[in-house]
Design a protein around this motif. Structure first.
Motif, PDB file in Angstrom:
ATOM      1  N   PRO A   1      -0.047  -6.645 -10.383  1.00 39.49           N
ATOM      2  CA  PRO A   1       0.145  -6.204  -8.994  1.00 39.49           C
ATOM      3  C   PRO A   1       0.447  -4.705  -8.874  1.00 39.49           C
ATOM      4  CG  PRO A   1       1.935  -7.654  -9.713  1.00 39.49           C
ATOM      5  CD  PRO A   1       0.883  -7.727 -10.757  1.00 39.49           C
ATOM      6  N   GLY A   2       1.120  -4.131  -9.874  1.00 37.82           N
ATOM      7  CA  GLY A   2       1.437  -2.696  -9.804  1.00 37.82           C
ATOM      8  C   GLY A   2       0.159  -1.859  -9.767  1.00 37.82           C
ATOM      9  N   LEU A   3      -0.805  -2.231 -10.601  1.00 37.45           N
ATOM     10  CA  LEU A   3      -2.072  -1.485 -10.614  1.00 37.45           C
ATOM     11  C   LEU A   3      -2.861  -1.737  -9.329  1.00 37.45           C
ATOM     12  CD1 LEU A   3      -3.328  -1.995 -14.297  1.00 37.45           C
ATOM     13  CD2 LEU A   3      -2.141  -0.026 -13.322  1.00 37.45           C
ATOM     14  N   MET A   4      -2.763  -2.963  -8.805  1.00 35.69           N
ATOM     15  CA  MET A   4      -3.482  -3.258  -7.550  1.00 35.69           C
ATOM     16  C   MET A   4      -2.961  -2.349  -6.435  1.00 35.69           C
ATOM     17  SD  MET A   4      -3.561  -7.426  -7.906  1.00 35.69           S
ATOM     18  CE  MET A   4      -4.546  -7.793  -6.457  1.00 35.69           C
ATOM     19  N   LEU A   5      -1.637  -2.202  -6.362  1.00 30.98           N
ATOM     20  CA  LEU A   5      -1.050  -1.341  -5.322  1.00 30.98           C
ATOM     21  C   LEU A   5      -1.464   0.118  -5.538  1.00 30.98           C
ATOM     22  CD1 LEU A   5       2.529  -2.878  -5.067  1.00 30.98           C
ATOM     23  CD2 LEU A   5       0.724  -2.957  -3.337  1.00 30.98           C
ATOM     24  N   GLU A   6      -1.508   0.528  -6.813  1.00 29.75           N
ATOM     25  CA  GLU A   6      -1.877   1.914  -7.102  1.00 29.75           C
ATOM     26  C   GLU A   6      -3.311   2.192  -6.615  1.00 29.75           C
ATOM     27  OE1 GLU A   6      -0.775   2.957 -11.135  1.00 29.75           O
ATOM     28  OE2 GLU A   6      -2.184   4.650 -11.124  1.00 29.75           O
ATOM     29  N   LEU A   7      -4.206   1.249  -6.858  1.00 33.19           N
ATOM     30  CA  LEU A   7      -5.589   1.451  -6.417  1.00 33.19           C
ATOM     31  C   LEU A   7      -5.691   1.448  -4.891  1.00 33.19           C
ATOM     32  CD1 LEU A   7      -7.569  -0.768  -8.950  1.00 33.19           C
ATOM     33  CD2 LEU A   7      -7.510   1.729  -8.833  1.00 33.19           C
ATOM     34  N   GLU A   8      -4.923   0.544  -4.261  1.00 28.39           N
ATOM     35  CA  GLU A   8      -4.970   0.493  -2.789  1.00 28.39           C
ATOM     36  C   GLU A   8      -4.419   1.791  -2.188  1.00 28.39           C
ATOM     37  OE1 GLU A   8      -2.850  -3.044  -1.654  1.00 28.39           O
ATOM     38  OE2 GLU A   8      -4.225  -4.269  -2.834  1.00 28.39           O
ATOM     39  N   ALA A   9      -3.404   2.353  -2.819  1.00 24.40           N
ATOM     40  CA  ALA A   9      -2.800   3.567  -2.291  1.00 24.40           C
ATOM     41  C   ALA A   9      -3.781   4.741  -2.324  1.00 24.40           C
ATOM     42  CB  ALA A   9      -1.552   3.917  -3.095  1.00 24.40           C
ATOM     43  N   GLN A  10      -4.726   4.678  -3.263  1.00 23.17           N
ATOM     44  CA  GLN A  10      -5.690   5.780  -3.385  1.00 23.17           C
ATOM     45  C   GLN A  10      -6.878   5.613  -2.470  1.00 23.17           C
ATOM     46  OE1 GLN A  10      -6.936   5.695  -7.392  1.00 23.17           O
ATOM     47  NE2 GLN A  10      -5.254   7.010  -8.071  1.00 23.17           N
ATOM     48  N   ALA A  11      -7.120   4.390  -2.035  1.00 26.76           N
ATOM     49  CA  ALA A  11      -8.358   4.110  -1.298  1.00 26.76           C
ATOM     50  C   ALA A  11      -8.347   4.794   0.070  1.00 26.76           C
ATOM     51  CB  ALA A  11      -8.535   2.609  -1.152  1.00 26.76           C
TER      52      ALA A  11
END
Ligand SMILES: N[C@@H](Cc1c[nH]c[nH+]1)C(=O)O
Length: 359
Positions: A349-359
């Protein structure tokens, strides 16, 4: 900045979707016995586990994953079939890249079900594909069982097959071994002298091994050197197999071609075809799904069938956002005589949030 609270909140949501899919939530202790369990993971994780000692309990490690403790739990008192979900930290030392987390949250889903392995593979893959769908990730799939069947089918000694099976997880060493067994590598001068018996027996013992151990090893090496080289056509087939990298329908066609001359893989290829059908039945776009025969060769050594991962194409520096696979043999090793086919995976989930934050 993504906080730990954000990650925990997302982990809880993801775990709830796995519960909604029928999984029972489970917890496992963070401290795990290192001496008995560490071997199950393979070299990479062994080298990266945090290990500490305990006067009463022996060596303990910080949980490097959930799959092994969940299998232990299931094999000791789980009812069949079973679906489990969990979320929590895992710990892995990072020796090279200070930017990679050495402690992170995983959310997992594991299926223990003997009814229909292809359907269970498809169920797990589909759940993970749905969980990461908004992130537009690149999927990767493979099948360690096809590779194992290919090695087991080689016409050579059991010792050579066992060595190749051990090194499936170390592609470079596997290749070197294969070339040596095929007689395609020049024998190093020192080794040649050892094999001829030209090295003096009264060399001083400076390492940890006893003279008897060294003699046994030299005897094994000599016996192996006396074996005929692997059949060149078989080695070429194995090479062709390792290089299969296509979308699923073409990969299947290539593997079927290879199976004509390497019949030991036929059953595993049938299993792959059944999985492709089950995936199609769950609405996965199988025609566009990548299959790479060598995928999964640098991951957990307990995988012995289907393996999959989801990666960010834009952030190739990130590890897999989701990974998983089938680990039938692990249930046997931890099962005290029992076994059950099993497959599962984890999300980060940490990486999922990181990717969403960049989108
Ligand atoms: N435990 C594996 C993922 C997995 C769960 N189930 C099967 N595979 C990992 O941490 O990489």
């Amino acid at each position: 900045m993504i906080t730990r609270a954000d990650t925990l909140a997302r982990a809880a949501t993801l775990r709830a979707t796995f519960e909604a899919a029928g999984a029972v939530p489970v917890e496992t202790p963070i401290l795990q016995p290192a001496d008995t369990l560490l071997d199950l993971y393979g070299e990479d994780i062994r080298a990266r586990a945090y290990i500490t000692s305990d006067a009463l309990r022996g060596e303990q490690m910080l949980r490097p994953d959930f799959t092994v403790p969940v299998v232990e739990m299931h094999m000791s008192h789980g009812a069949e079939p079973a679906r489990y979900t969990y979320s929590g930290e895992v710990f892995r030392r990072q020796e090279h890249d200070p930017d990679r987390a050495n402690e992170y949250i995983q959310v997992g889903y594991e299926v223990f079900d003997r009814a229909n392995p292809a359907a269970a593979d498809a169920e797990v893959f589909t759940l993970f594909a749905q969980a990461v769908a908004p992130l537009n990730l690149r999927a990767a799939t493979g099948d360690i069982g096809v590779l194992m069947a290919a090695v087991r089918g080689l016409r050579t000694t059991d010792a050579r097959k066992a060595a190749l099976l051990r090194h499936i997880w170390r592609p470079r060493r596997f290749r070197a071994l294969l070339e040596r067994y095929a007689g395609r590598l020049p024998v190093a001068a020192q080794r040649a002298r050892l094999l001829e018996g030209a090295l003096s027996d009264d060399a001083p013992l400076i390492g940890k091994r006893s003279q008897a151990e060294i003699d046994a090893r030299v005897a094994l090496l000599r016996a192996d050197a006396a074996e005929p080289p692997l059949n060149g056509a078989e080695v070429d087939l194995l090479d062709a197999l390792l290089n299969v990298r296509e979308t699923m329908p073409y990969a299947l066609a290539q593997l079927r071609d290879i199976a004509v001359d390497l019949p030991s893989i036929a059953a595993a290829v049938d299993g792959l075809a059944a999985r492709a059908e089950a995936l199609a039945a769950s609405d996965v776009d199988v025609d566009g799904l990548p299959f790479e025969a060598s995928f999964g060769r640098t991951s957990m050594e307990y995988y012995d069938g289907f393996v999959f991962g989801f990666f960010s194409a834009q952030r190739a520096d990130l590890p897999a956002i989701a990974t998983g696979g089938r680990y039938d043999a692990l249930t046997r090793r931890l099962g005290n005589g029992a076994e059950i086919p099993a497959v599962g995976g984890v999300l980060r989930p940490g990486l999922m949030l990181e990717l969403e934050a960049q989108a």
